[in-house]
Design a protein around this motif. Sequence first.
Motif, PDB file in Angstrom:
ATOM      1  N   ASN A  86      -0.642  34.390 -60.327  1.00 27.41           N
ATOM      2  CA  ASN A  86       0.735  34.644 -60.194  1.00 27.41           C
ATOM      3  C   ASN A  86       2.003  34.158 -61.318  1.00 27.41           C
ATOM      4  O   ASN A  86       1.224  32.981 -61.645  1.00 27.41           O
ATOM      5  CB  ASN A  86       0.916  34.619 -58.929  1.00 27.41           C
ATOM      6  CG  ASN A  86       1.412  32.837 -58.628  1.00 27.41           C
ATOM      7  OD1 ASN A  86       1.581  32.162 -59.367  1.00 27.41           O
ATOM      8  ND2 ASN A  86       1.089  32.394 -57.272  1.00 27.41           N
ATOM      9  N   GLU A  87       3.333  34.128 -61.590  1.00 24.56           N
ATOM     10  CA  GLU A  87       4.090  33.483 -62.260  1.00 24.56           C
ATOM     11  C   GLU A  87       3.950  32.117 -62.919  1.00 24.56           C
ATOM     12  O   GLU A  87       3.535  31.113 -63.814  1.00 24.56           O
ATOM     13  CB  GLU A  87       5.006  34.234 -62.680  1.00 24.56           C
ATOM     14  CG  GLU A  87       5.843  33.691 -63.594  1.00 24.56           C
ATOM     15  CD  GLU A  87       7.498  33.925 -63.911  1.00 24.56           C
ATOM     16  OE1 GLU A  87       7.402  34.833 -63.051  1.00 24.56           O
ATOM     17  OE2 GLU A  87       8.473  33.780 -64.338  1.00 24.56           O
ATOM     18  N   SER A  88       3.650  31.258 -60.973  1.00 21.97           N
ATOM     19  CA  SER A  88       3.686  30.157 -61.056  1.00 21.97           C
ATOM     20  C   SER A  88       2.351  29.170 -61.282  1.00 21.97           C
ATOM     21  O   SER A  88       2.410  27.585 -62.386  1.00 21.97           O
ATOM     22  CB  SER A  88       4.355  29.253 -60.226  1.00 21.97           C
ATOM     23  OG  SER A  88       2.921  29.182 -58.737  1.00 21.97           O
ATOM     24  N   VAL A 105      -3.452  36.501 -71.557  1.00 21.98           N
ATOM     25  CA  VAL A 105      -3.998  37.044 -71.713  1.00 21.98           C
ATOM     26  C   VAL A 105      -4.275  37.228 -69.601  1.00 21.98           C
ATOM     27  O   VAL A 105      -4.348  38.305 -68.729  1.00 21.98           O
ATOM     28  CB  VAL A 105      -5.330  37.304 -71.987  1.00 21.98           C
ATOM     29  CG1 VAL A 105      -5.956  38.191 -71.506  1.00 21.98           C
ATOM     30  CG2 VAL A 105      -4.852  37.901 -73.104  1.00 21.98           C
ATOM     31  N   LYS A 106      -4.404  36.538 -69.421  1.00 22.93           N
ATOM     32  CA  LYS A 106      -4.973  36.233 -67.760  1.00 22.93           C
ATOM     33  C   LYS A 106      -3.896  36.857 -66.695  1.00 22.93           C
ATOM     34  O   LYS A 106      -3.785  37.122 -65.982  1.00 22.93           O
ATOM     35  CB  LYS A 106      -5.067  34.825 -67.580  1.00 22.93           C
ATOM     36  CG  LYS A 106      -6.932  34.140 -68.006  1.00 22.93           C
ATOM     37  CD  LYS A 106      -7.685  34.796 -67.668  1.00 22.93           C
ATOM     38  CE  LYS A 106      -8.826  34.896 -67.838  1.00 22.93           C
ATOM     39  NZ  LYS A 106     -10.426  35.565 -67.187  1.00 22.93           N
ATOM     40  N   ILE A 155      -1.584  40.592 -63.263  1.00 24.49           N
ATOM     41  CA  ILE A 155      -0.039  41.702 -63.208  1.00 24.49           C
ATOM     42  C   ILE A 155      -0.644  42.719 -63.223  1.00 24.49           C
ATOM     43  O   ILE A 155      -0.418  43.552 -61.347  1.00 24.49           O
ATOM     44  CB  ILE A 155       0.925  41.698 -63.885  1.00 24.49           C
ATOM     45  CG1 ILE A 155       1.246  40.190 -64.084  1.00 24.49           C
ATOM     46  CG2 ILE A 155       1.710  42.286 -63.734  1.00 24.49           C
ATOM     47  CD1 ILE A 155       2.810  39.938 -65.025  1.00 24.49           C
ATOM     48  N   ASN A 156      -1.195  43.470 -63.848  1.00 25.49           N
ATOM     49  CA  ASN A 156      -1.931  44.713 -63.515  1.00 25.49           C
ATOM     50  C   ASN A 156      -2.519  45.222 -62.588  1.00 25.49           C
ATOM     51  O   ASN A 156      -2.937  45.739 -61.544  1.00 25.49           O
ATOM     52  CB  ASN A 156      -3.061  45.222 -64.813  1.00 25.49           C
ATOM     53  CG  ASN A 156      -1.357  44.968 -66.026  1.00 25.49           C
ATOM     54  OD1 ASN A 156      -0.107  44.777 -66.104  1.00 25.49           O
ATOM     55  ND2 ASN A 156      -1.998  44.811 -67.258  1.00 25.49           N
ATOM     56  N   SER A 157      -3.268  43.582 -62.136  1.00 22.87           N
ATOM     57  CA  SER A 157      -4.645  43.708 -61.237  1.00 22.87           C
ATOM     58  C   SER A 157      -3.960  44.162 -59.712  1.00 22.87           C
ATOM     59  O   SER A 157      -3.937  44.934 -58.491  1.00 22.87           O
ATOM     60  CB  SER A 157      -5.814  42.936 -60.504  1.00 22.87           C
ATOM     61  OG  SER A 157      -5.549  41.501 -60.434  1.00 22.87           O
ATOM     62  N   LYS A 158      -2.258  43.483 -59.721  1.00 19.83           N
ATOM     63  CA  LYS A 158      -1.818  43.440 -58.175  1.00 19.83           C
ATOM     64  C   LYS A 158      -0.869  45.119 -58.293  1.00 19.83           C
ATOM     65  O   LYS A 158      -1.332  45.518 -57.356  1.00 19.83           O
ATOM     66  CB  LYS A 158      -0.239  42.448 -58.566  1.00 19.83           C
ATOM     67  CG  LYS A 158      -0.887  41.365 -57.064  1.00 19.83           C
ATOM     68  CD  LYS A 158       0.899  40.661 -57.174  1.00 19.83           C
ATOM     69  CE  LYS A 158      -0.084  39.189 -58.041  1.00 19.83           C
ATOM     70  NZ  LYS A 158       0.681  38.428 -57.972  1.00 19.83           N
ATOM     71  N   GLU A 159      -1.343  45.319 -59.309  1.00 18.60           N
ATOM     72  CA  GLU A 159      -0.197  47.027 -59.882  1.00 18.60           C
ATOM     73  C   GLU A 159      -1.007  48.113 -58.873  1.00 18.60           C
ATOM     74  O   GLU A 159      -0.855  48.737 -57.487  1.00 18.60           O
ATOM     75  CB  GLU A 159       0.594  47.527 -60.890  1.00 18.60           C
ATOM     76  CG  GLU A 159       1.624  47.080 -60.660  1.00 18.60           C
ATOM     77  CD  GLU A 159       1.897  47.248 -62.622  1.00 18.60           C
ATOM     78  OE1 GLU A 159       1.311  47.287 -63.113  1.00 18.60           O
ATOM     79  OE2 GLU A 159       3.073  46.123 -62.758  1.00 18.60           O
ATOM     80  N   VAL A 160      -2.615  48.028 -58.736  1.00 11.11           N
ATOM     81  CA  VAL A 160      -3.716  48.726 -58.542  1.00 11.11           C
ATOM     82  C   VAL A 160      -3.534  48.790 -56.936  1.00 11.11           C
ATOM     83  O   VAL A 160      -3.594  49.111 -56.678  1.00 11.11           O
ATOM     84  CB  VAL A 160      -5.026  48.515 -59.669  1.00 11.11           C
ATOM     85  CG1 VAL A 160      -5.424  49.249 -58.828  1.00 11.11           C
ATOM     86  CG2 VAL A 160      -4.584  48.423 -60.708  1.00 11.11           C
TER      87      VAL A 160
END
Length: 336
Positions: free
Chosen positions: A21-23, A74-75, A80-85
Amino acid sequence: MEEKIKELIERAKIESDDIKNESDYLNIKSKYLGKKSELNDFLSELRNMTLDEKKKYGPLLNSVKIELENIFTVKYEESINSKEVINFDPTLPIEYHLGSLHPVTITSNEVTDILANMGFLVLSGPEMDSEYYNFEALNVPKNHPARDMQDTYWLDNGMLLRTQTSAIQVRGMLKYGVPLKICAPGRCFRNEDLDASHENTFFQLEGMVIDKNISIANLIYTMEGMLKNVFKKDLKVRLRPGYFPFTEPGFELDATCTICDGVGCATCKNTGWIELCPCGMIHPKVLKEGGIDPDIYSGFAFGLGLSRLAMMKYQINDIRMFNSGDLRFLEKFNVK
Ligand code: DAH
C-alpha cells in the motif's frame, strides 16, 4: 563501494516485494532514499573524495538513486493494479440504469418535429457567440438600454454566451438567403438571480419566416397552427404590443389557457389567456444586416421559451429542477 551498492540494490529489490500500500511505499522510499539512508551516507562520502573519484562515484550514485526509485514505484503501481483486479467481482449482479431524455429535450424535439412538418429548416447555432450576432446585428448597439434586460456572461476571449436564440437570425439569413423558413432550438445564458422561474441556463426556440408579402396574418396563422399541435388542443392566440429592438412591430403572444380552456383559473389569473411567446415582424435594419432588401421582403420571427413550455406541459413549478441533475426528478420522464 561498488560491492556495497550492488548488495544495497539486491536488498531493496527483495524488500520491495513487500510493498502492499501507499504507506509501505513511502516507508521503503524513506529507508533507502531518505536522509538517514545508506545511499545518503555514500553521497556524504563524496565530500572527502578526490576529483577523479567524485567524477566516477557522483554519476554512479545518482543512477542508483533513480534505479531505486524505479524499483519502488513499479512495485507500488503493481500493488494498486492487482488490488483493482481483486476488488472486481464479475459474479455480482449488475443494475442497468437506462437513461431517458430530458423533459426539455422531449419538448424541443416535439416542437421542432411540428415545425419541420410545416416546412421549417431546423438549425443550431453556437452557444458561445459574438457580440455582433447576439446584439448588434439585431439592432441592439453598444449602450442600448435593451442590453440591460439581458445580463450577459462576457468571456475573456471577447465572445459571450448567447443570451437569446435570436442570435441565429442574421446568421441564418446570410447562410441561406430568401425565401427562408427556419427554426433553431438551443441553450441560452443570462446572469439571473435564481428563483423558481429564473435560471441562468435555459432553452429557447427561435423561428423565422421571410418571403415576399409576409404579414402579421401569416404570423398569427403559423403560431396558432404550431401551438394547436404542441398542446394537442384547439386554441386561439391574441397579440399584445411588445417591444424588441429587432421587431417592428413587436408583440407578446397569448394563447387560450390550456388548463381552463379560456374560462378563467388560477394559472391564467382568471383572464383565460396565458402569455406564451414574444414575436414580431422582423425589423428592416435586421433584414438589411442579413443582406435582404426590406423593400422587397418582409418576415416574422418568434422566440418560444422552451423551458417555460416544458414547465407548462409537465406541470413543473420550479425551473431549477431542469439543471439540478436530480435523478428522482429526471426519472419521471421515462420517454426514450
Ligand atoms: N429574443 C427575445 C428574448 O429572448 C425574444 C424574441 C422576441 C424573439 C421577439 C423573437 C422576436 O424572434 O421576434 O427576449
